[in-house]
Design a protein around this motif. Structure first.
Motif, PDB file in Angstrom:
ATOM      1  N   ARG A  24      53.258   1.143  16.768  1.00  0.00           N
ATOM      2  CA  ARG A  24      52.510   0.118  17.474  1.00  0.00           C
ATOM      3  C   ARG A  24      52.615   0.408  18.956  1.00  0.00           C
ATOM      4  O   ARG A  24      53.661   0.844  19.424  1.00  0.00           O
ATOM      5  CB  ARG A  24      53.141  -1.258  17.191  1.00  0.00           C
ATOM      6  CG  ARG A  24      52.339  -2.068  16.238  1.00  0.00           C
ATOM      7  CD  ARG A  24      52.995  -3.378  15.856  1.00  0.00           C
ATOM      8  NE  ARG A  24      52.331  -3.881  14.660  1.00  0.00           N
ATOM      9  CZ  ARG A  24      51.093  -4.363  14.646  1.00  0.00           C
ATOM     10  NH1 ARG A  24      50.386  -4.457  15.759  1.00  0.00           N
ATOM     11  NH2 ARG A  24      50.545  -4.758  13.516  1.00  0.00           N
ATOM     12  N   CYS A  25      51.523   0.186  19.659  1.00  0.00           N
ATOM     13  CA  CYS A  25      51.564   0.395  21.109  1.00  0.00           C
ATOM     14  C   CYS A  25      52.462  -0.667  21.734  1.00  0.00           C
ATOM     15  O   CYS A  25      52.269  -1.856  21.507  1.00  0.00           O
ATOM     16  CB  CYS A  25      50.158   0.313  21.689  1.00  0.00           C
ATOM     17  SG  CYS A  25      50.149   0.391  23.487  1.00  0.00           S
ATOM     18  N   TYR A  26      53.458  -0.221  22.497  1.00  0.00           N
ATOM     19  CA  TYR A  26      54.403  -1.182  23.077  1.00  0.00           C
ATOM     20  C   TYR A  26      53.834  -1.895  24.304  1.00  0.00           C
ATOM     21  O   TYR A  26      54.432  -2.827  24.816  1.00  0.00           O
ATOM     22  CB  TYR A  26      55.735  -0.491  23.422  1.00  0.00           C
ATOM     23  CG  TYR A  26      55.605   0.703  24.340  1.00  0.00           C
ATOM     24  CD1 TYR A  26      55.692   0.560  25.715  1.00  0.00           C
ATOM     25  CD2 TYR A  26      55.378   1.963  23.812  1.00  0.00           C
ATOM     26  CE1 TYR A  26      55.565   1.650  26.545  1.00  0.00           C
ATOM     27  CE2 TYR A  26      55.251   3.060  24.642  1.00  0.00           C
ATOM     28  CZ  TYR A  26      55.338   2.906  26.015  1.00  0.00           C
ATOM     29  OH  TYR A  26      55.204   3.990  26.834  1.00  0.00           O
ATOM     30  N   LEU A  27      52.665  -1.449  24.760  1.00  0.00           N
ATOM     31  CA  LEU A  27      52.061  -2.128  25.914  1.00  0.00           C
ATOM     32  C   LEU A  27      51.170  -3.294  25.483  1.00  0.00           C
ATOM     33  O   LEU A  27      51.192  -4.359  26.068  1.00  0.00           O
ATOM     34  CB  LEU A  27      51.266  -1.132  26.755  1.00  0.00           C
ATOM     35  CG  LEU A  27      52.106  -0.087  27.509  1.00  0.00           C
ATOM     36  CD1 LEU A  27      51.219   0.803  28.362  1.00  0.00           C
ATOM     37  CD2 LEU A  27      53.169  -0.751  28.388  1.00  0.00           C
ATOM     38  N   CYS A  28      50.361  -3.055  24.415  1.00  0.00           N
ATOM     39  CA  CYS A  28      49.428  -4.119  24.020  1.00  0.00           C
ATOM     40  C   CYS A  28      49.748  -4.698  22.640  1.00  0.00           C
ATOM     41  O   CYS A  28      49.166  -5.709  22.242  1.00  0.00           O
ATOM     42  CB  CYS A  28      47.993  -3.589  24.042  1.00  0.00           C
ATOM     43  SG  CYS A  28      47.683  -2.294  22.846  1.00  0.00           S
ATOM     44  N   GLY A  29      50.663  -4.061  21.909  1.00  0.00           N
ATOM     45  CA  GLY A  29      51.016  -4.571  20.592  1.00  0.00           C
ATOM     46  C   GLY A  29      50.049  -4.155  19.495  1.00  0.00           C
ATOM     47  O   GLY A  29      50.267  -4.449  18.324  1.00  0.00           O
ATOM     48  N   GLU A  77      47.595   7.229  18.672  1.00  0.00           N
ATOM     49  CA  GLU A  77      46.683   6.911  19.771  1.00  0.00           C
ATOM     50  C   GLU A  77      46.346   5.418  19.764  1.00  0.00           C
ATOM     51  O   GLU A  77      45.925   4.877  18.739  1.00  0.00           O
ATOM     52  CB  GLU A  77      45.402   7.741  19.648  1.00  0.00           C
ATOM     53  CG  GLU A  77      44.532   7.672  20.883  1.00  0.00           C
ATOM     54  CD  GLU A  77      43.334   8.631  20.820  1.00  0.00           C
ATOM     55  OE1 GLU A  77      42.952   9.025  19.696  1.00  0.00           O
ATOM     56  OE2 GLU A  77      42.810   8.978  21.882  1.00  0.00           O
ATOM     57  N   CYS A  78      46.543   4.804  20.912  1.00  0.00           N
ATOM     58  CA  CYS A  78      46.127   3.412  21.087  1.00  0.00           C
ATOM     59  C   CYS A  78      44.743   3.434  21.728  1.00  0.00           C
ATOM     60  O   CYS A  78      44.503   4.201  22.652  1.00  0.00           O
ATOM     61  CB  CYS A  78      47.115   2.677  21.996  1.00  0.00           C
ATOM     62  SG  CYS A  78      46.492   1.089  22.588  1.00  0.00           S
ATOM     63  N   ARG A  79      43.852   2.580  21.227  1.00  0.00           N
ATOM     64  CA  ARG A  79      42.486   2.564  21.746  1.00  0.00           C
ATOM     65  C   ARG A  79      42.455   2.284  23.240  1.00  0.00           C
ATOM     66  O   ARG A  79      41.636   2.811  23.972  1.00  0.00           O
ATOM     67  CB  ARG A  79      41.700   1.459  21.041  1.00  0.00           C
ATOM     68  CG  ARG A  79      40.900   1.995  19.906  1.00  0.00           C
ATOM     69  CD  ARG A  79      39.795   1.021  19.563  1.00  0.00           C
ATOM     70  NE  ARG A  79      39.468   1.181  18.162  1.00  0.00           N
ATOM     71  CZ  ARG A  79      38.890   0.259  17.439  1.00  0.00           C
ATOM     72  NH1 ARG A  79      38.599  -0.915  17.973  1.00  0.00           N
ATOM     73  NH2 ARG A  79      38.612   0.481  16.179  1.00  0.00           N
ATOM     74  N   GLN A  80      43.390   1.425  23.645  1.00  0.00           N
ATOM     75  CA  GLN A  80      43.370   0.993  25.034  1.00  0.00           C
ATOM     76  C   GLN A  80      44.203   1.903  25.936  1.00  0.00           C
ATOM     77  O   GLN A  80      43.830   2.152  27.080  1.00  0.00           O
ATOM     78  CB  GLN A  80      43.974  -0.415  25.091  1.00  0.00           C
ATOM     79  CG  GLN A  80      43.307  -1.347  26.058  1.00  0.00           C
ATOM     80  CD  GLN A  80      44.037  -2.680  26.052  1.00  0.00           C
ATOM     81  OE1 GLN A  80      44.400  -3.223  25.005  1.00  0.00           O
ATOM     82  NE2 GLN A  80      44.273  -3.200  27.241  1.00  0.00           N
ATOM     83  N   HIS A  81      45.338   2.397  25.409  1.00  0.00           N
ATOM     84  CA  HIS A  81      46.295   3.090  26.281  1.00  0.00           C
ATOM     85  C   HIS A  81      46.431   4.586  26.020  1.00  0.00           C
ATOM     86  O   HIS A  81      47.242   5.246  26.648  1.00  0.00           O
ATOM     87  CB  HIS A  81      47.656   2.400  26.189  1.00  0.00           C
ATOM     88  CG  HIS A  81      47.628   1.000  26.697  1.00  0.00           C
ATOM     89  ND1 HIS A  81      47.552  -0.090  25.855  1.00  0.00           N
ATOM     90  CD2 HIS A  81      47.614   0.514  27.966  1.00  0.00           C
ATOM     91  CE1 HIS A  81      47.504  -1.196  26.584  1.00  0.00           C
ATOM     92  NE2 HIS A  81      47.536  -0.853  27.862  1.00  0.00           N
ATOM     93  N   GLY A  82      45.638   5.102  25.099  1.00  0.00           N
ATOM     94  CA  GLY A  82      45.636   6.545  24.896  1.00  0.00           C
ATOM     95  C   GLY A  82      46.767   7.041  24.007  1.00  0.00           C
ATOM     96  O   GLY A  82      47.325   6.290  23.201  1.00  0.00           O
TER      97      GLY A  82
HETATM   98 ZN   LIG Z   1      47.969  -0.186  23.779  1.00  0.00          ZN
END
Ligand SMILES: [Zn+2]
Length: 315
Positions: A230-235, A257-262
């Motif tokens: 899981r992306c730790y920036l946006c969850g 890969e996170c859609r928002q944070h790459g």
């Molecule tokens: Zn993210």
């Protein structure tokens, strides 16, 4: 805080398994929040297990068995030291490197003293903070090297617990704490016993996760919570680009890969705790194309190695 310890004078074969290093000196310096020096603590401990000095301890420290034999018992010393830590309110332990806290707790366990530290135990590894502030965050310097690099006057000998504690405090006082104060370390001498006790910390630039202990490696490395990215920036869920793979069955890597944070690169190491249970300490880190490429390279290396092995078997 700094400790000095002794080990089996006649070599590893004869050592007491539960106590490879016996602490004989505790030294500490207390700083306030603004890094002003408040107080110091120092004591010798009478050896109860290894009653002669190993040659390393003889060479490094200016201490003799005679003076140690006048020291306190470990139980008394620890009681006094923790009392000194607690007397001015809340405190955080700071050490040079990660081993002092491990050995302190191992000695406590061996001598049947209940662990006085909070759980989880967050502390400052000043060696790491120095690297983050002054170098690349990965290097680990000897205390004396850091002292030299910062131009601190070397007016007392190194390798006594109290003098190394003094130098560690001086190094810490010169660091940019605004920059490094978020990077506290997590002690893993005591590992999480339950899922509820598991530790996950978002440092902003990366996330650290410490799993509970499992009886077998297989249970650990197949655990869904460990493998989920899981992306730790946006969850949000970060989709795997490269599934977890391993180099040597200790280090595992993945790319997501996170859609928002790459790109997010993941790595975890299988570790064994004091009771022989397996746990992992995992890092997720946002990365760029170059970081992603590194993971791809590593994976193709692993694949190539496997292919070569198979071919060898056939021929
Ligand atoms: Zn993210």
């Amino acid at each position: 805080m700094d400790l000095e310890w002794n080990q089996c004078p006649s070599g590893k074969e004869d050592e007491v398994e539960k106590l490879p290093f016996e602490i004989f000196e505790i030294g500490a310096v207390k700083l306030d929040e603004d890094m002003n020096r408040l107080d110091s603590y120092s004591c010798y401990i009478k050896p109860q297990v290894y009653k002669e000095l190993h040659y390393i301890a003889k060479g490094l420290t200016h201490v003799s068995m005679e003076s140690l034999n006048d020291g306190k018992t470990f139980a008394d010393a620890v009681g006094e030291f923790i009392g000194w830590c607690e007397k001015d309110g809340e405190y955080r332990v700071c050490t040079w490197g990660t081993s002092d806290l491990v050995e302190l707790q191992r000695n406590m366990r061996y001598f049947d003293i209940s662990n006085p530290f909070s759980y989880p135990l967050f502390y400052y590894d000043v060696q790491k903070l120095f690297s983050i502030d002054r170098e690349d965050g990965k290097s680990r310097r000897a205390l004396e090297t850091a002292v030299d690099m910062l131009g601190i006057e070397k007016d007392i000998d190194f390798h006594r617990a109290i003098s190394d504690a003094e130098y560690t405090a001086k190094v810490m006082a010169l660091l940019d704490m605004k920059k490094v104060s978020a990077y506290y370390s997590i002690d893993t001498y005591r590992t999480p016993k339950t899922v509820k006790e598991e530790i996950k910390v978002n440092y902003g630039t990366y996330e650290k996760y410490i799993t509970k202990g499992y009886d077998t490696k297989e249970e650990l490395v197949n655990n869904a919570r460990l493998l989920a990215t899981r992306c730790y920036l946006c969850g949000g869920t970060a989709r795997k680009k490269i599934r977890w793979f391993t180099m040597n069955s200790k280090m595992h890597y993945c790319l997501a890969e996170c859609r928002q944070h790459g790109y997010i690169k993941g790595r975890f190491r299988v570790r064994e705790d004091e009771d022989g249970r397996f746990y992992a300490s995992r890092v997720l880190k946002i990365t760029d194309e170059a970081g992603a490429e590194e993971i791809r390279q590593r994976q193709s290396e692993v694949r190539k190695r496997r292919r070569d092995k198979r071919q060898k078997k056939k021929s």
